[in-house]
Design a protein around this motif. Structure first.
Motif, mmCIF file in Angstrom:
data_model
loop_
_atom_site.group_PDB
_atom_site.id
_atom_site.type_symbol
_atom_site.label_atom_id
_atom_site.label_comp_id
_atom_site.label_asym_id
_atom_site.label_seq_id
_atom_site.Cartn_x
_atom_site.Cartn_y
_atom_site.Cartn_z
ATOM 1 N N ARG A 221 0.853 -0.895 -0.003
ATOM 2 C CA ARG A 221 -0.095 0.028 0.040
ATOM 3 C C ARG A 221 0.876 1.235 0.159
ATOM 4 O O ARG A 221 1.646 1.440 0.810
ATOM 5 N N VAL A 222 0.601 2.050 -0.847
ATOM 6 C CA VAL A 222 1.469 3.446 -0.882
ATOM 7 C C VAL A 222 0.668 4.579 -0.177
ATOM 8 O O VAL A 222 -0.501 4.822 -0.300
ATOM 9 N N ALA A 223 1.435 4.765 1.025
ATOM 10 C CA ALA A 223 0.936 5.758 1.945
ATOM 11 C C ALA A 223 0.810 7.343 1.132
ATOM 12 O O ALA A 223 -0.004 8.072 1.760
ATOM 13 N N ALA A 224 1.719 7.626 0.293
ATOM 14 C CA ALA A 224 1.642 9.164 -0.026
ATOM 15 C C ALA A 224 2.522 9.111 -1.384
ATOM 16 O O ALA A 224 3.432 8.457 -1.781
ATOM 17 N N THR A 225 2.149 10.069 -2.295
ATOM 18 C CA THR A 225 3.122 10.594 -3.479
ATOM 19 C C THR A 225 3.590 11.838 -3.106
ATOM 20 O O THR A 225 2.980 12.756 -2.532
ATOM 21 N N ASN A 226 4.913 11.930 -3.389
ATOM 22 C CA ASN A 226 5.742 13.248 -3.032
ATOM 23 C C ASN A 226 6.474 13.592 -4.135
ATOM 24 O O ASN A 226 6.775 13.148 -5.144
ATOM 25 N N PHE A 227 6.154 15.140 -4.294
ATOM 26 C CA PHE A 227 6.833 15.857 -5.438
ATOM 27 C C PHE A 227 7.948 16.686 -5.165
ATOM 28 O O PHE A 227 7.931 17.146 -4.247
ATOM 29 N N TRP A 228 8.879 16.437 -6.070
ATOM 30 C CA TRP A 228 10.257 16.988 -5.858
ATOM 31 C C TRP A 228 10.575 18.097 -6.791
ATOM 32 O O TRP A 228 10.456 17.926 -7.960
ATOM 33 N N VAL A 229 11.216 18.926 -6.479
ATOM 34 C CA VAL A 229 11.812 20.081 -7.016
ATOM 35 C C VAL A 229 13.336 20.471 -6.527
ATOM 36 O O VAL A 229 13.430 20.793 -5.388
ATOM 37 N N ASN A 230 14.092 20.566 -7.423
ATOM 38 C CA ASN A 230 15.562 21.037 -7.283
ATOM 39 C C ASN A 230 16.053 20.081 -5.802
ATOM 40 O O ASN A 230 16.493 20.522 -5.008
ATOM 41 N N GLY A 231 15.837 18.829 -6.031
ATOM 42 C CA GLY A 231 16.379 17.868 -4.953
ATOM 43 C C GLY A 231 15.705 17.951 -3.780
ATOM 44 O O GLY A 231 16.209 17.388 -2.470
ATOM 45 N N LYS A 232 14.561 18.678 -3.543
ATOM 46 C CA LYS A 232 13.834 18.740 -2.139
ATOM 47 C C LYS A 232 12.234 18.225 -2.580
ATOM 48 O O LYS A 232 11.625 18.659 -3.566
ATOM 49 N N PRO A 233 11.809 17.714 -1.510
ATOM 50 C CA PRO A 233 10.448 17.381 -1.772
ATOM 51 C C PRO A 233 9.439 18.494 -0.993
ATOM 52 O O PRO A 233 9.587 18.739 0.207
ATOM 53 N N LEU A 234 8.907 18.943 -2.009
ATOM 54 C CA LEU A 234 8.019 20.327 -1.945
ATOM 55 C C LEU A 234 6.656 20.093 -1.491
ATOM 56 O O LEU A 234 5.922 20.794 -1.058
ATOM 57 N N ALA A 235 6.061 19.017 -1.955
ATOM 58 C CA ALA A 235 4.663 18.742 -2.039
ATOM 59 C C ALA A 235 4.374 17.287 -1.755
ATOM 60 O O ALA A 235 4.862 16.342 -2.159
ATOM 61 N N GLN A 236 3.221 16.889 -0.827
ATOM 62 C CA GLN A 236 2.894 15.403 -0.626
ATOM 63 C C GLN A 236 1.263 15.465 -0.646
ATOM 64 O O GLN A 236 0.575 16.091 -0.329
ATOM 65 N N ARG B 270 21.898 10.541 -14.822
ATOM 66 C CA ARG B 270 21.964 10.425 -13.324
ATOM 67 C C ARG B 270 21.364 11.592 -12.612
ATOM 68 O O ARG B 270 21.138 11.615 -11.567
ATOM 69 N N ARG B 271 20.881 12.703 -13.468
ATOM 70 C CA ARG B 271 20.560 13.907 -12.954
ATOM 71 C C ARG B 271 19.199 13.849 -12.112
ATOM 72 O O ARG B 271 19.178 14.038 -10.859
ATOM 73 N N ALA B 272 18.292 13.080 -12.601
ATOM 74 C CA ALA B 272 17.083 12.899 -11.718
ATOM 75 C C ALA B 272 17.309 12.076 -10.635
ATOM 76 O O ALA B 272 16.638 12.223 -9.617
ATOM 77 N N ILE B 273 17.914 10.916 -10.792
ATOM 78 C CA ILE B 273 18.236 10.002 -9.731
ATOM 79 C C ILE B 273 18.845 10.551 -8.631
ATOM 80 O O ILE B 273 18.710 10.615 -7.410
ATOM 81 N N GLU B 274 19.824 11.598 -8.981
ATOM 82 C CA GLU B 274 20.482 12.250 -7.978
ATOM 83 C C GLU B 274 19.749 13.470 -7.043
ATOM 84 O O GLU B 274 19.950 13.450 -6.013
ATOM 85 N N HIS B 275 18.858 13.745 -8.073
ATOM 86 C CA HIS B 275 17.800 15.002 -7.459
ATOM 87 C C HIS B 275 17.037 14.298 -6.410
ATOM 88 O O HIS B 275 16.670 14.978 -5.392
ATOM 89 N N LEU B 276 16.552 13.143 -6.365
ATOM 90 C CA LEU B 276 15.763 12.115 -5.487
ATOM 91 C C LEU B 276 16.498 11.583 -4.593
ATOM 92 O O LEU B 276 15.985 10.914 -3.857
#
Length: 511
Positions: free
Chosen positions: A70-85, A247-253
């Motif tokens: 079960r997935v508890a939440a979806t997290n949205f990342w921008v500039n290497g940080k989770p900004l919204a959930q 690796r850009r997106a992988i490193e961002h997350l």
């Protein structure tokens, strides 16, 4: 000469579910597949709430929920940080017994379906291909190529093409498959990794970097990565290795890869066949429609195709309905497929678009709007209803009639739960049945008994009113649990007229 009621081409989830439902309903099904073994890799992950509701008819739901994630939440990342959930734990509470997002990978899903099918004595015939088939007035003759290279000629009453986007059945029917292909090349990888994005939740990168989504799998540190392959690498997608991926997106997350279990690249298409039926042959799943992975709709829609067709084939083959009932399969499913392709196309295009404006919308506007929308229960409910497919309906179509309360003919029956029981328990049996919430007439009771039509009368409770159900009316339910008639009266002649007009004989009901 081998003969079956239904010959199924393709043993992915769609074909397996069709074979299972037909077997449950007493139909002799034969299923073949060109591969030598079930898949060990897959892209489909989500099992939507509507699929889990329907899976209760074969006691599959509990197994999937127990073994999935079960997935508890979806997290949205921008500039290497989770900004919204977006919280998902209770997003569909009160709407369904399965008010959550369930991850159960397609390869595990297929193995479960194959095991259950073997309980009915049906084995997938591997390394077997369909070469040609011909239709006659009373059935089909198919030419198969067997594993030893020999040809077999077999007969069937009907044929189901569940053989994917490159469907041999669709090509044999010369049915058009209009649509297109997205320019992006995607990769998918199952990995063992660590980092904040490996917390069992869904993570999505919204940066101008390569698109990346991290889907959690069962087991600590296990996840599936789905990302884009851009620039000159896309031109050599077929030979790419995971080490070639940006690796850009992988490193961002902040995903730290420890092991790659498997890796593949693919292109995404959006197409809907011009017809889902030609004579005695039907198209289902990816053979009939392909679309973007946005919202995890593809596999679930194919499963919906299979369940829709299965009860209709069973009714016709048993003598419980005229062959004209089969006309409703294309009418009902093609309309949904077209809407789905249009919707997922818009979402997919937004998420993967390139350019300054697209980057601005994703990185600045979306992180601001998502938390605002998530704070409103109505927004969360709308999102869940759409993605979970519980709003899928057949209103205004030939098999749908009437309205009672907030429920129309063609709707999914609303779920109502209060105390220990719920109104879905009788739906475990895939048969025609009547539901009454409150009181009904002696005439209705007598007519249903005479025609062996199960009648379930529920004492009126506030939960039924909350769900939008009408008091003292009735709902005639199809074997796939959709509402055939929604009616405010308690007059059995309405039911009798419906069956007569549609050439359906309820005394052939599955019991």
């Amino acid at each position: 000469m081998n003969r079956s009621d239904v010959l199924i081409i393709g043993a992915g989830p769609t074909g397996l579910v069709l074979a299972l439902w037909l077997s449950k309903l007493g139909v002799r099904a034969r299923i073949i597949d060109k591969t030598s073994a079930p898949g060990t890799t897959s892209r489909a992950l989500a099992v939507q709430a509507r699929t889990l509701e329907l899976y209760r008819q074969l006691d599959l739901s509990e197994t999937i929920v127990r073994n999935g994630h079960r997935v508890a939440a979806t997290n949205f990342w921008v500039n290497g940080k989770p900004l919204a959930q977006l919280p998902l734990k209770r997003i569909g509470e009160g709407l369904t017994p399965y008010a959550f997002v369930e991850i159960f990978p397609q390869d595990e899903h297929e193995r479960l379906l194959i095991e259950r099918l073997e309980d009915y004595g049906i084995t997938v015939e591997r390394d077997t291909t369909l070469e040609i088939f011909e239709e006659s007035s009373d059935g089909l003759t198919a030419h198969l190529r067997l594993p030893n290279g020999e040809q077999e000629i077999c007969q069937a009453c009907y044929l189901a093409g569940c053989d994917g986007a490159r469907s041999v059945v669709r090509k044999s029917l010369d049915t058009g498959f209009p649509g297109g292909t997205y320019q992006q090349v995607f990769y998918v990888a199952d990995v063992k990794a660590s980092g904040p994005a490996m917390n069992g939740e869904l993570h999505l990168d919204l940066d101008e970097a390569d698109f990346l989504a991290v889907f959690p799998l069962a087991g600590a540190g296990h996840a599936r990565l789905i990302g884009t392959v851009r620039d000159e690498r896309a031109d050599r997608a077929e030979t790419l290795q995971f080490s070639d991926v940006s690796r850009r997106a992988i490193e961002h997350l902040k995903v730290h890869i420890e092991d790659v279990h498997w890796f593949s690249t693919y292109r995404v298409h959006h197409r809907v066949a011009e017809h889902f039926r030609s004579g005695r042959a039907f198209l289902l799943g990816d053979a009939a429609h392909v679309h973007s992975p946005a919202g995890g709709q593809g596999m679930n829609t194919g499963i919906g195709d299979a369940i829709n067709l299965a009860w209709k084939l069973a009714a016709v083959l048993s003598g419980g309905a005229e062959a004209s009932l089969l006309d409703s399969y294309e009418t009902e499913r093609i309309a949904f497929a077209r809407r789905l392709v249009s919707t997922t196309d818009k979402v997919f295009s937004f998420v993967t678009a390139e350019g300054r404006l697209a980057d601005l919308l994703r990185m600045r506007v979306a992180p601001f709007l998502i938390p605002k929308m998530a704070s409103f229960e109505a927004s969360r409910e709308f999102l869940f209803r759409t993605v979970s497919q519980v709003t899928l309906n057949y209103r205004g179509m030939p098999l749908s009639a009437g309205a009672a309360g907030h429920v129309h003919g063609g709707d999914r029956l609303p779920w109502a739960h209060e105390g220990e029981g719920d109104n879905y328990e009788p739906l475990r049996q895939p048969c025609w049945q009547v539901h009454v919430y409150g009181d009904t007439s002696d005439e209705m009771i007598a007519w249903c008994a005479e025609h062996h039509l199960p009648l379930h009368v529920f004492d009126w409770r506030p939960a039924f009113e909350t769900a939008g159900l009408a008091r003292n009316g009735f709902y005639l339910l199809r074997p796939d649990t959709y509402v055939a008639i929604a009616e405010n009266s308690a007059d059995p002649k309405v039911v009798e007229r419906y069956f007569h007009d549609h050439g359906i004989r309820p005394y052939f009901n599955c019991t």
